[in-house]
Design an enzyme around this catalytic site. Structure first.
Site, PDB file in Angstrom:
ATOM      1  NE  ARG A 255      -4.177   0.560   1.858  1.00 16.99           N
ATOM      2  CZ  ARG A 255      -5.472   0.466   2.274  1.00 16.99           C
ATOM      3  NH1 ARG A 255      -5.416   0.876   3.448  1.00 16.99           N
ATOM      4  NH2 ARG A 255      -6.197  -0.434   2.083  1.00 16.99           N
TER       5      ARG A 255
ATOM      6  CG  HIS B 281      -8.228  -0.033  -3.135  1.00 12.07           C
ATOM      7  ND1 HIS B 281      -7.586  -1.486  -2.713  1.00 12.07           N
ATOM      8  CD2 HIS B 281      -9.211   0.244  -1.782  1.00 12.07           C
ATOM      9  CE1 HIS B 281      -7.373  -1.588  -1.364  1.00 12.07           C
ATOM     10  NE2 HIS B 281      -8.495  -0.676  -0.961  1.00 12.07           N
TER      11      HIS B 281
ATOM     12  CD  GLN C  46     -12.767  -1.931  -0.789  1.00 11.24           C
ATOM     13  OE1 GLN C  46     -12.326  -1.923  -0.577  1.00 11.24           O
ATOM     14  NE2 GLN C  46     -14.287  -2.294  -1.319  1.00 11.24           N
TER      15      GLN C  46
ATOM     16  CG  ASP D 229     -13.800   6.023  -1.768  1.00 10.82           C
ATOM     17  OD1 ASP D 229     -13.950   6.437   0.294  1.00 10.82           O
ATOM     18  OD2 ASP D 229     -12.657   5.984  -1.629  1.00 10.82           O
TER      19      ASP D 229
ATOM     20  CB  CYS E  20     -14.554   1.420  -0.337  1.00 10.55           C
ATOM     21  SG  CYS E  20     -13.501   2.813  -0.159  1.00 10.55           S
TER      22      CYS E  20
ATOM     23  NE  ARG F 103     -10.444  -5.269  -0.214  1.00  6.22           N
ATOM     24  CZ  ARG F 103      -9.673  -4.383  -0.191  1.00  6.22           C
ATOM     25  NH1 ARG F 103     -10.242  -3.372   0.797  1.00  6.22           N
ATOM     26  NH2 ARG F 103      -8.641  -4.487   0.055  1.00  6.22           N
TER      27      ARG F 103
HETATM   28  N1   CP Z   1     -11.510  -0.563   2.006  1.00  6.48           N
HETATM   29  C1   CP Z   1      -9.978  -0.607   2.460  1.00  6.48           C
HETATM   30  O1   CP Z   1      -9.317  -0.622   1.716  1.00  6.48           O
HETATM   31  O2   CP Z   1     -10.022  -0.644   3.487  1.00  6.48           O
HETATM   32  P1   CP Z   1      -8.602  -0.543   4.319  1.00  6.48           P
HETATM   33  O3   CP Z   1      -8.062   1.139   4.178  1.00  6.48           O
HETATM   34  O4   CP Z   1      -9.038   0.480   5.761  1.00  6.48           O
HETATM   35  O5   CP Z   1      -7.624  -1.530   4.270  1.00  6.48           O
HETATM   36  N1  NVA Z   2      -9.912   6.743  -1.458  1.00  5.19           N
HETATM   37  C1  NVA Z   2      -9.611   5.713   0.186  1.00  5.19           C
HETATM   38  C2  NVA Z   2      -9.376   4.450   0.514  1.00  5.19           C
HETATM   39  C3  NVA Z   2      -9.812   3.888   0.742  1.00  5.19           C
HETATM   40  C4  NVA Z   2     -10.238   2.182   1.295  1.00  5.19           C
HETATM   41  C5  NVA Z   2      -8.075   6.468   0.529  1.00  5.19           C
HETATM   42  O1  NVA Z   2      -7.392   5.841  -0.792  1.00  5.19           O
HETATM   43  O2  NVA Z   2      -8.292   6.938   0.919  1.00  5.19           O
END
Ligand code: CP
Ligand code: NVA
Length: 319
Positions: free
Chosen positions: A114, A142, A145, A236, A276, A304
């Protein structure tokens, strides 16, 4: 389910939904549904040792609940081990990124990353032919997701082909992967974002190119127009991780895109609410909608796990 029955993905890495052919995307989601059904078998599940002897490294530059926990459990339930890449080593500071990847591939099968920089994940993936790099969220995409989202959508709606998913809000990483995935499965996508926060034109072009079964991507000016005829309404957060200092300046533009009772009433009755997570109640969605019977957000979170298990099997376990 030994390796021969878990099909190998053509791609080495999963940085984007677009890394999967539409056949592999379909296979992955079918495999995920089977893994979900098998989960009560525990150690007796046919895939319980599919990753035996393999390590999967985890490198998270931003916070995570769902992604982190589900990858940890997925690897364990497939018989492998996870390990944290120590944060203090300074990704790309102490030594060049390609060298980091060339070290990791000598020890681990896969890297779940990440990162703020999509290009960092791409650089790591390109440098190490024996390391499977999985994007656990970047500034741009992502994809993990979107896998869970599409499985959840079908579980509730019954099918993909000819259905419609509306995305209302920031044209961000989550929106990008959703728009990459849904049209490949024959799902029409409606998108509405505030001016200045639209999906990049390249994303819409890519999604149009990979769309199948007549699926179309339509961009609307208002949230009400986008949700008309939709089987699900997805949103989101208004400010993603790393954009916290923009929260106040973004809020006025995003307020008309809040998913609330009035907006859900503009969608067909029975339309689902999707997110998400994490959600900011009172901003992009009201508590009323979030906690309503339309909301399938925790099914998305559960899925997930199953979809990432399928991903690991197809990228790593089947080779
Ligand atoms: N939806 C999602 O990716 O959640 P987290 O940021 O908690 O991993
Ligand atoms: N768009 C959000 C998604 C988190 C799962 C972010 O990048 O923070």
């Amino acid at each position: 389910m030994n390796p021969p029955t878990a099909p190998a993905a053509r791609a080495k890495d999963f940085l984007s939904i677009l890394d999967l052919s539409h056949e592999d995307l379909g296979r992955l989601l079918e495999l995920a549904a089977r893994l979900k059904a098998d989960r009560p078998l525990g150690r007796q599940a046919p895939t319980a040792d599919a990753l035996a002897g393999f390590h999967v490294a985890m490198l998270f530059e931003k916070p995570s609940l769902r992604t982190r926990v589900t990858f940890e459990i997925a690897v364990r339930e497939l018989g492998g081990w996870t390990m944290d890449v120590p944060g203090q080593f300074g990704l790309g500071i102490r030594e060049p990124l390609p060298d980091v990847a060339r070290n990791l591939e000598r020890w681990v099968k896969a890297l779940v990353i990440r990162t703020f920089g999509h290009d960092r994940a791409a650089t790591l993936a390109a440098a190490a032919p024996n390391l499977h790099v999985i994007n656990a969220l970047s500034d741009q995409e992502h994809p993990c997701q979107a896998l869970a989202d599409m499985l959840t959508f079908r579980e509730h709606v019954g099918s993909w082909r000819g259905r419609t998913l509306a995305y209302v809000g920031d044209g961000n990483n989550v929106a990008t992967s959703l728009v990459h995935a849904a049209p490949q499965l024959g799902v029409h996508v409606h998108v509405a974002s505030p001016a200045g926060f639209e999906l990049p034109a390249r994303v819409v072009d890519d999604a149009t190119r990979v769309a199948r079964d007549g699926a179309a991507i339509r961009v609307f000016r208002t949230a009400r127009e986008a949700v008309a005829g939709a089987d699900a309404v997805y949103t989101d957060v208004w400010t993603s991780m790393g954009q916290e200092d923009q929260a106040a300046e973004r809020a006025p533009a995003f307020t008309p895109f809040q998913v609330n009772r009035e907006l859900m009433a503009a969608a067909p009755s029975g339309a689902l609410f999707m997110h998400c997570l994490p959600a900011h109640r009172g901003e992009e969605v009201t508590s009323e909608v979030f906690d309503s019977g339309a909301s399938v957000v925790f099914d998305q979170a559960e899925n997930r796990l199953h979809t990432q298990k399928a991903l690991l099997l197809m990228l790593v376990g089947a080779r």
